[in-house]
Design a protein around this motif. Structure first.
Motif, mmCIF file in Angstrom:
data_model
loop_
_atom_site.group_PDB
_atom_site.id
_atom_site.type_symbol
_atom_site.label_atom_id
_atom_site.label_comp_id
_atom_site.label_asym_id
_atom_site.label_seq_id
_atom_site.Cartn_x
_atom_site.Cartn_y
_atom_site.Cartn_z
ATOM 1 N N ASN A 1 -8.894 29.848 13.543
ATOM 2 C CA ASN A 1 -9.035 28.463 13.095
ATOM 3 C C ASN A 1 -8.029 28.220 11.976
ATOM 4 O OD1 ASN A 1 -9.735 25.996 12.079
ATOM 5 N ND2 ASN A 1 -11.808 26.597 11.426
ATOM 6 N N LYS B 1 -7.291 25.532 10.493
ATOM 7 C CA LYS B 1 -7.743 24.478 9.586
ATOM 8 C C LYS B 1 -6.577 23.519 9.290
ATOM 9 C CE LYS B 1 -11.416 27.440 7.933
ATOM 10 N NZ LYS B 1 -12.359 27.761 6.847
ATOM 11 N N HIS C 1 -18.093 22.721 12.880
ATOM 12 C CA HIS C 1 -17.628 23.646 11.827
ATOM 13 C C HIS C 1 -18.253 23.228 10.493
ATOM 14 C CE1 HIS C 1 -15.049 25.688 8.967
ATOM 15 N NE2 HIS C 1 -14.847 26.550 9.936
ATOM 16 N N GLU D 1 -21.226 31.226 11.113
ATOM 17 C CA GLU D 1 -20.319 31.277 9.959
ATOM 18 C C GLU D 1 -21.095 30.907 8.703
ATOM 19 O OE1 GLU D 1 -16.878 28.668 11.149
ATOM 20 O OE2 GLU D 1 -15.964 30.628 11.341
ATOM 21 N N ALA E 1 -19.663 32.660 3.041
ATOM 22 C CA ALA E 1 -18.626 33.661 3.349
ATOM 23 C C ALA E 1 -17.307 33.013 3.732
ATOM 24 C CB ALA E 1 -19.105 34.572 4.485
ATOM 25 N N ILE E 2 -17.277 31.726 3.944
ATOM 26 C CA ILE E 2 -16.064 31.050 4.424
ATOM 27 C C ILE E 2 -15.096 30.813 3.269
ATOM 28 C CG2 ILE E 2 -15.138 28.922 5.429
ATOM 29 C CD1 ILE E 2 -17.725 28.702 7.055
ATOM 30 N N GLY E 3 -13.911 31.441 3.387
ATOM 31 C CA GLY E 3 -12.866 31.226 2.393
ATOM 32 C C GLY E 3 -13.151 31.841 1.039
ATOM 33 N N GLY F 1 -16.204 34.152 8.661
ATOM 34 C CA GLY F 1 -16.447 34.107 7.216
ATOM 35 C C GLY F 1 -15.746 35.280 6.547
ATOM 36 N N SER F 2 -14.512 35.063 6.163
ATOM 37 C CA SER F 2 -13.696 36.089 5.477
ATOM 38 C C SER F 2 -13.493 37.356 6.293
ATOM 39 C CB SER F 2 -14.314 36.415 4.107
ATOM 40 O OG SER F 2 -14.241 35.272 3.272
ATOM 41 N N VAL F 3 -13.319 37.181 7.615
ATOM 42 C CA VAL F 3 -12.952 38.336 8.449
ATOM 43 C C VAL F 3 -11.498 38.710 8.161
ATOM 44 C CG1 VAL F 3 -12.565 39.150 10.816
ATOM 45 C CG2 VAL F 3 -14.597 37.774 10.278
ATOM 46 N N LEU G 1 -14.521 34.268 14.512
ATOM 47 C CA LEU G 1 -13.782 33.021 14.320
ATOM 48 C C LEU G 1 -13.125 33.170 12.949
ATOM 49 C CD1 LEU G 1 -12.862 30.305 15.335
ATOM 50 C CD2 LEU G 1 -15.000 29.300 14.492
ATOM 51 N N VAL G 2 -11.820 33.321 12.960
ATOM 52 C CA VAL G 2 -11.060 33.717 11.780
ATOM 53 C C VAL G 2 -10.298 32.541 11.205
ATOM 54 C CG1 VAL G 2 -9.308 35.345 10.918
ATOM 55 C CG2 VAL G 2 -10.742 35.970 12.894
ATOM 56 N N GLY G 3 -10.442 32.325 9.915
ATOM 57 C CA GLY G 3 -9.707 31.257 9.237
ATOM 58 C C GLY G 3 -8.411 31.798 8.653
ATOM 59 N N GLY G 4 -8.411 31.999 7.354
ATOM 60 C CA GLY G 4 -7.195 32.375 6.637
ATOM 61 C C GLY G 4 -6.407 33.506 7.268
#
Ligand SMILES: O=C(COP(=O)(O)O)NO
Length: 249
Positions: free
Chosen positions: A12, A14, A96, A166, A170-172, A211-213, A231-234
């Motif tokens: 993701n 974002k 989300h 998520e 834990a997100i970001g 969440g911060s994977v 589901l990976v963000g950063g």
């Protein structure tokens, strides 16, 4: 019986990116070896959906990060599942936590969006997750169940849904849920599906964690029986995302 669920890794992006950075991500993804054991789906911001799709290798699918609940009309700023399909894409992320808590989307709206996306032939990454204060108040189970109940009530068919748990805390944040914490909620979610839908749906539905994977924690998380991917963000914006894709193999 527990059928084998194909691992699923979403990226993701974002609200991040420009053509230069999209080219960089496309390059490291295209250079990575295909892994037939994993479904890989990346979600660029809307302006880059067609460009990413046109430049990514076939083994990497492209998702929209959100959509509205109808095909067209006077809904300034929105995109529709029909447009996602028109781009040749097959996935959308819905619910989300940023859509819920930054932009105020309700369970009901997210459920309507989910029904419309599925009816339009678009598969859905359906996001759930509790806030820190909800967890600390002991409401983790009922918050996640309430969010899921919104689409159970719509009688959705589940074969084209991936659930993303998520935890908002834990997100970001760098505060990744421990493998035990994540497994516990994934187990609850699978039990919820078994009770409210069917054992077969509970067995078949991928429940992925976000969440911060990172490349450092993905392998441990991926060992848990009810964690079917991420589901990976950063971390999906950088080459280490390839290590997360291959975390289970
Ligand atoms: O929101 C997330 C997770 O973001 P991070 O990996 O940056 O915590 N995925 O949709």
């Amino acid at each position: 019986e527990t059928m084998a669920r194909k691992f699923f890794v979403g990226g993701n992006w974002k609200m991040n990116g420009d053509f230069a950075s999209v080219d960089g991500i496309v390059a490291f993804l295209n250079q990575s070896a295909d892994n037939s054991n994993v479904d890989v789906v990346v979600a660029p911001p809307a302006p880059y959906l067609a460009y990413a799709k046109a430049n990514l290798k076939a083994g990497v699918l492209v998702a929209a990060q959100n959509c509205y609940k109808t095909a067209k009309g006077a809904f300034t700023g929105e995109i529709s599942p029909a447009m996602i399909k028109d781009l040749g894409l097959e996935w959308v992320i819905l619910g989300h936590s940023e859509r819920r808590h930054v932009f105020g989307e309700s369970d009901a709206l997210i459920a309507e969006k989910t029904v419309h996306a599925l009816e339009s032939g678009i598969k859905v990454i359906f996001c759930i997750g509790e806030k820190l204060e909800e967890r600390e108040a002991g409401h983790t189970k009922d918050v996640n169940f309430r969010q899921l109940q919104a689409i159970v009530d719509k009688g959705v068919s589940w074969e084209n849904i991936v659930i993303a748990y998520e935890p908002v805390w834990a997100i970001g944040t760098g505060k990744t849920a421990s493998p035990e914490q994540a497994q516990e909620v994934h187990e609850w979610v699978r039990a919820f599906l078994k009770e409210k839908v069917s054992p077969a749906v509970a067995d078949a539905t991928r429940i992925i964690y976000g969440g911060s994977v990172t490349a450092d924690n993905a392998a441990e998380l991926g060992k848990k029986p009810d964690i079917d991917g991420f589901l990976v963000g950063g971390a999906s914006l950088k080459p280490d995302f390839v290590k997360i894709i291959n975390a289970r193999s």
